[in-house]
Design a protein around this motif. Structure first.
Motif, PDB file in Angstrom:
ATOM      1  N   LEU A 165       0.879  -1.369   0.010  1.00 42.93           N
ATOM      2  CA  LEU A 165      -0.131  -0.017   0.011  1.00 42.93           C
ATOM      3  C   LEU A 165       0.864   1.373  -0.041  1.00 42.93           C
ATOM      4  O   LEU A 165       0.585   2.294  -0.774  1.00 42.93           O
ATOM      5  CB  LEU A 165      -0.971   0.029   1.146  1.00 42.93           C
ATOM      6  N   ARG A 166       1.866   1.258   0.720  1.00 41.93           N
ATOM      7  CA  ARG A 166       2.894   2.481   0.824  1.00 41.93           C
ATOM      8  C   ARG A 166       3.464   2.742  -0.514  1.00 41.93           C
ATOM      9  O   ARG A 166       3.322   3.714  -1.030  1.00 41.93           O
ATOM     10  CB  ARG A 166       3.798   2.241   1.838  1.00 41.93           C
ATOM     11  N   ALA A 167       3.731   1.661  -1.403  1.00 40.35           N
ATOM     12  CA  ALA A 167       4.267   1.840  -2.792  1.00 40.35           C
ATOM     13  C   ALA A 167       3.227   2.253  -3.457  1.00 40.35           C
ATOM     14  O   ALA A 167       3.595   3.067  -4.527  1.00 40.35           O
ATOM     15  CB  ALA A 167       4.829   0.350  -3.282  1.00 40.35           C
ATOM     16  N   ILE A 168       1.878   1.765  -3.574  1.00 41.92           N
ATOM     17  CA  ILE A 168       1.080   2.153  -4.488  1.00 41.92           C
ATOM     18  C   ILE A 168       0.552   3.695  -4.144  1.00 41.92           C
ATOM     19  O   ILE A 168       0.710   4.602  -5.082  1.00 41.92           O
ATOM     20  CB  ILE A 168      -0.419   1.467  -4.281  1.00 41.92           C
ATOM     21  N   LEU A 169       0.621   4.059  -2.867  1.00 43.00           N
ATOM     22  CA  LEU A 169       0.355   5.422  -2.452  1.00 43.00           C
ATOM     23  C   LEU A 169       1.444   6.345  -2.907  1.00 43.00           C
ATOM     24  O   LEU A 169       1.139   7.429  -3.638  1.00 43.00           O
ATOM     25  CB  LEU A 169       0.253   5.577  -0.834  1.00 43.00           C
ATOM     26  N   ALA A 170       2.763   5.880  -2.821  1.00 37.14           N
ATOM     27  CA  ALA A 170       3.950   6.766  -3.296  1.00 37.14           C
ATOM     28  C   ALA A 170       3.899   6.849  -4.875  1.00 37.14           C
ATOM     29  O   ALA A 170       4.171   7.939  -5.144  1.00 37.14           O
ATOM     30  CB  ALA A 170       5.208   5.994  -2.771  1.00 37.14           C
ATOM     31  N   ALA A 204       1.396   7.632  -6.447  1.00 38.57           N
ATOM     32  CA  ALA A 204       0.446   8.701  -6.749  1.00 38.57           C
ATOM     33  C   ALA A 204       0.635  10.007  -5.680  1.00 38.57           C
ATOM     34  O   ALA A 204      -0.052  10.828  -5.767  1.00 38.57           O
ATOM     35  CB  ALA A 204      -1.059   8.230  -6.022  1.00 38.57           C
ATOM     36  N   GLY A 205       2.118   9.863  -5.512  1.00 44.56           N
ATOM     37  CA  GLY A 205       2.460  11.267  -4.456  1.00 44.56           C
ATOM     38  C   GLY A 205       1.867  10.990  -3.156  1.00 44.56           C
ATOM     39  O   GLY A 205       1.760  12.298  -2.579  1.00 44.56           O
ATOM     40  N   MET A 206       1.362  10.263  -2.626  1.00 49.87           N
ATOM     41  CA  MET A 206       0.644  10.113  -1.391  1.00 49.87           C
ATOM     42  C   MET A 206       1.392   9.276  -0.185  1.00 49.87           C
ATOM     43  O   MET A 206       2.200   8.476  -0.729  1.00 49.87           O
ATOM     44  CB  MET A 206      -0.660   9.649  -1.605  1.00 49.87           C
ATOM     45  N   THR A 207       1.016   9.402   1.012  1.00 50.49           N
ATOM     46  CA  THR A 207       1.470   8.343   1.817  1.00 50.49           C
ATOM     47  C   THR A 207       0.257   7.954   2.897  1.00 50.49           C
ATOM     48  O   THR A 207      -0.932   8.074   2.536  1.00 50.49           O
ATOM     49  CB  THR A 207       2.340   9.253   2.878  1.00 50.49           C
ATOM     50  N   THR A 208       0.651   7.233   3.660  1.00 49.04           N
ATOM     51  CA  THR A 208      -0.539   6.597   4.621  1.00 49.04           C
ATOM     52  C   THR A 208      -1.199   7.556   5.299  1.00 49.04           C
ATOM     53  O   THR A 208      -2.549   7.545   5.682  1.00 49.04           O
ATOM     54  CB  THR A 208      -0.235   5.429   5.641  1.00 49.04           C
ATOM     55  N   ASP A 209      -0.766   9.028   5.595  1.00 52.22           N
ATOM     56  CA  ASP A 209      -1.611  10.002   5.819  1.00 52.22           C
ATOM     57  C   ASP A 209      -2.763  10.587   4.952  1.00 52.22           C
ATOM     58  O   ASP A 209      -3.592  11.286   5.552  1.00 52.22           O
ATOM     59  CB  ASP A 209      -0.649  11.204   6.165  1.00 52.22           C
ATOM     60  N   ASN A 210      -2.758  10.023   3.859  1.00 51.16           N
ATOM     61  CA  ASN A 210      -3.713  10.372   2.768  1.00 51.16           C
ATOM     62  C   ASN A 210      -5.074   9.192   2.778  1.00 51.16           C
ATOM     63  O   ASN A 210      -6.043   9.603   2.234  1.00 51.16           O
ATOM     64  CB  ASN A 210      -3.163  10.362   1.480  1.00 51.16           C
ATOM     65  N   ILE A 211      -4.641   8.323   3.625  1.00 53.10           N
ATOM     66  CA  ILE A 211      -5.910   7.312   3.710  1.00 53.10           C
ATOM     67  C   ILE A 211      -6.906   7.814   4.621  1.00 53.10           C
ATOM     68  O   ILE A 211      -6.780   8.324   5.491  1.00 53.10           O
ATOM     69  CB  ILE A 211      -5.458   6.239   4.202  1.00 53.10           C
ATOM     70  N   VAL A 212      -8.163   7.873   3.973  1.00 53.60           N
ATOM     71  CA  VAL A 212      -9.312   8.392   4.658  1.00 53.60           C
ATOM     72  C   VAL A 212     -10.399   7.129   4.859  1.00 53.60           C
ATOM     73  O   VAL A 212     -11.467   7.384   5.437  1.00 53.60           O
ATOM     74  CB  VAL A 212     -10.005   9.680   3.830  1.00 53.60           C
ATOM     75  N   ARG A 213     -10.281   5.922   4.626  1.00 53.26           N
ATOM     76  CA  ARG A 213     -11.113   4.902   4.391  1.00 53.26           C
ATOM     77  C   ARG A 213     -10.395   3.521   4.016  1.00 53.26           C
ATOM     78  O   ARG A 213      -9.390   3.599   3.486  1.00 53.26           O
ATOM     79  CB  ARG A 213     -12.291   4.989   3.313  1.00 53.26           C
ATOM     80  N   VAL A 249      -5.186 -11.892   4.478  1.00 55.70           N
ATOM     81  CA  VAL A 249      -5.592 -10.697   4.388  1.00 55.70           C
ATOM     82  C   VAL A 249      -5.442  -9.816   2.971  1.00 55.70           C
ATOM     83  O   VAL A 249      -4.645 -10.177   2.461  1.00 55.70           O
ATOM     84  CB  VAL A 249      -4.617  -9.971   5.426  1.00 55.70           C
ATOM     85  N   GLU A 250      -6.337  -9.170   2.878  1.00 52.19           N
ATOM     86  CA  GLU A 250      -6.547  -8.126   1.689  1.00 52.19           C
ATOM     87  C   GLU A 250      -7.033  -6.700   2.235  1.00 52.19           C
ATOM     88  O   GLU A 250      -8.092  -6.909   2.898  1.00 52.19           O
ATOM     89  CB  GLU A 250      -7.710  -8.861   0.513  1.00 52.19           C
ATOM     90  N   LEU A 251      -6.553  -5.710   1.876  1.00 51.99           N
ATOM     91  CA  LEU A 251      -7.035  -4.664   2.259  1.00 51.99           C
ATOM     92  C   LEU A 251      -7.220  -3.536   1.000  1.00 51.99           C
ATOM     93  O   LEU A 251      -6.496  -3.749  -0.106  1.00 51.99           O
ATOM     94  CB  LEU A 251      -5.582  -3.780   3.070  1.00 51.99           C
ATOM     95  N   GLU A 252      -8.263  -2.654   1.331  1.00 46.64           N
ATOM     96  CA  GLU A 252      -8.864  -1.914   0.292  1.00 46.64           C
ATOM     97  C   GLU A 252      -8.903  -0.447   0.912  1.00 46.64           C
ATOM     98  O   GLU A 252      -9.444  -0.391   1.912  1.00 46.64           O
ATOM     99  CB  GLU A 252     -10.117  -2.254  -0.051  1.00 46.64           C
ATOM    100  N   ILE A 253      -8.238   0.375   0.236  1.00 47.61           N
ATOM    101  CA  ILE A 253      -8.296   1.969   0.678  1.00 47.61           C
ATOM    102  C   ILE A 253      -8.828   2.887  -0.184  1.00 47.61           C
ATOM    103  O   ILE A 253      -9.008   2.579  -1.406  1.00 47.61           O
ATOM    104  CB  ILE A 253      -6.979   2.234   1.239  1.00 47.61           C
ATOM    105  N   VAL A 254      -9.265   4.113   0.469  1.00 49.38           N
ATOM    106  CA  VAL A 254      -9.527   5.261  -0.366  1.00 49.38           C
ATOM    107  C   VAL A 254      -8.694   6.286   0.366  1.00 49.38           C
ATOM    108  O   VAL A 254      -8.550   6.480   1.336  1.00 49.38           O
ATOM    109  CB  VAL A 254     -11.007   5.694  -0.083  1.00 49.38           C
ATOM    110  N   ALA A 255      -7.818   6.883  -0.344  1.00 55.52           N
ATOM    111  CA  ALA A 255      -6.891   8.193  -0.139  1.00 55.52           C
ATOM    112  C   ALA A 255      -7.400   9.624  -0.923  1.00 55.52           C
ATOM    113  O   ALA A 255      -8.153   9.339  -1.718  1.00 55.52           O
ATOM    114  CB  ALA A 255      -5.608   7.807  -0.496  1.00 55.52           C
ATOM    115  N   ALA A 256      -7.164  10.617  -0.054  1.00 56.89           N
ATOM    116  CA  ALA A 256      -7.530  11.788  -0.688  1.00 56.89           C
ATOM    117  C   ALA A 256      -6.252  12.668  -0.487  1.00 56.89           C
ATOM    118  O   ALA A 256      -5.617  12.538   0.391  1.00 56.89           O
ATOM    119  CB  ALA A 256      -8.794  12.397  -0.047  1.00 56.89           C
ATOM    120  N   GLY A 257      -6.181  13.547  -1.494  1.00 56.51           N
ATOM    121  CA  GLY A 257      -5.294  14.605  -1.254  1.00 56.51           C
ATOM    122  C   GLY A 257      -5.486  15.969  -2.214  1.00 56.51           C
ATOM    123  O   GLY A 257      -6.466  16.169  -2.752  1.00 56.51           O
TER     124      GLY A 257
END
Length: 127
Positions: free
Chosen positions: A60-65, A67-76, A119-127
């Motif tokens: 998830l950190r790699a996927i977020l990165a 997009a120029g995001m971090t775990t701080d961008n996860i909202v769900r 385990v599988e995780l699904e997230i929504v991030a916002a920035g």
């Protein structure tokens, strides 16, 4: 971007290491991430739940990165667990990954496509 937690203490059950709702104001981008497995780059799964949780958060950190995001961008966050006994370890891993941040989260027990996928995780991030 402004994140506003909505976690009423009257008229609804109490929360713990998560919140009921997150309002996002002023976000320019939303990132919807597919269910992400605790798989290594060679598509193999570590043999333990802890190994897969570590791997899925690294993924998830790699996927977020990307997009120029971090775990701080996860909202769900939605967690899909193969066994209800995995809930505690999953919550601990989420709290380590997010630090003091609390977000809306749901955990669902499911039969995964492969028996060694725990385990599988699904997230929504916002920035």
């Amino acid at each position: 971007m402004q994140l506003i937690a909505h976690n009423p203490d009257k008229g609804v059950y109490a929360t713990g290491d998560w919140i009921h709702a997150m309002e996002v104001r002023g976000a320019e981008r939303l990132l919807f991430v597919s269910g992400t497995m605790g798989l290594r780059p060679d598509f193999t799964a570590p043999p333990t739940l802890e190994g897969q949780l570590d791997c899925v958060w690294n993924n998830l950190r790699a996927i977020l990165a990307s997009a120029g995001m971090t775990t701080d961008n996860i909202v769900r966050l939605t967690s899909y667990l193969r066994d209800p006994a995995f809930a505690e370890a999953n919550a601990r891993a989420r709290n380590v990954a997010l630090g003091e941040r609390r977000i809306p989260t749901t955990a669902i027990v499911v039969q995964t496509l492969e028996s060694d996928w725990l385990v599988e995780l699904e997230i929504v991030a916002a920035g």
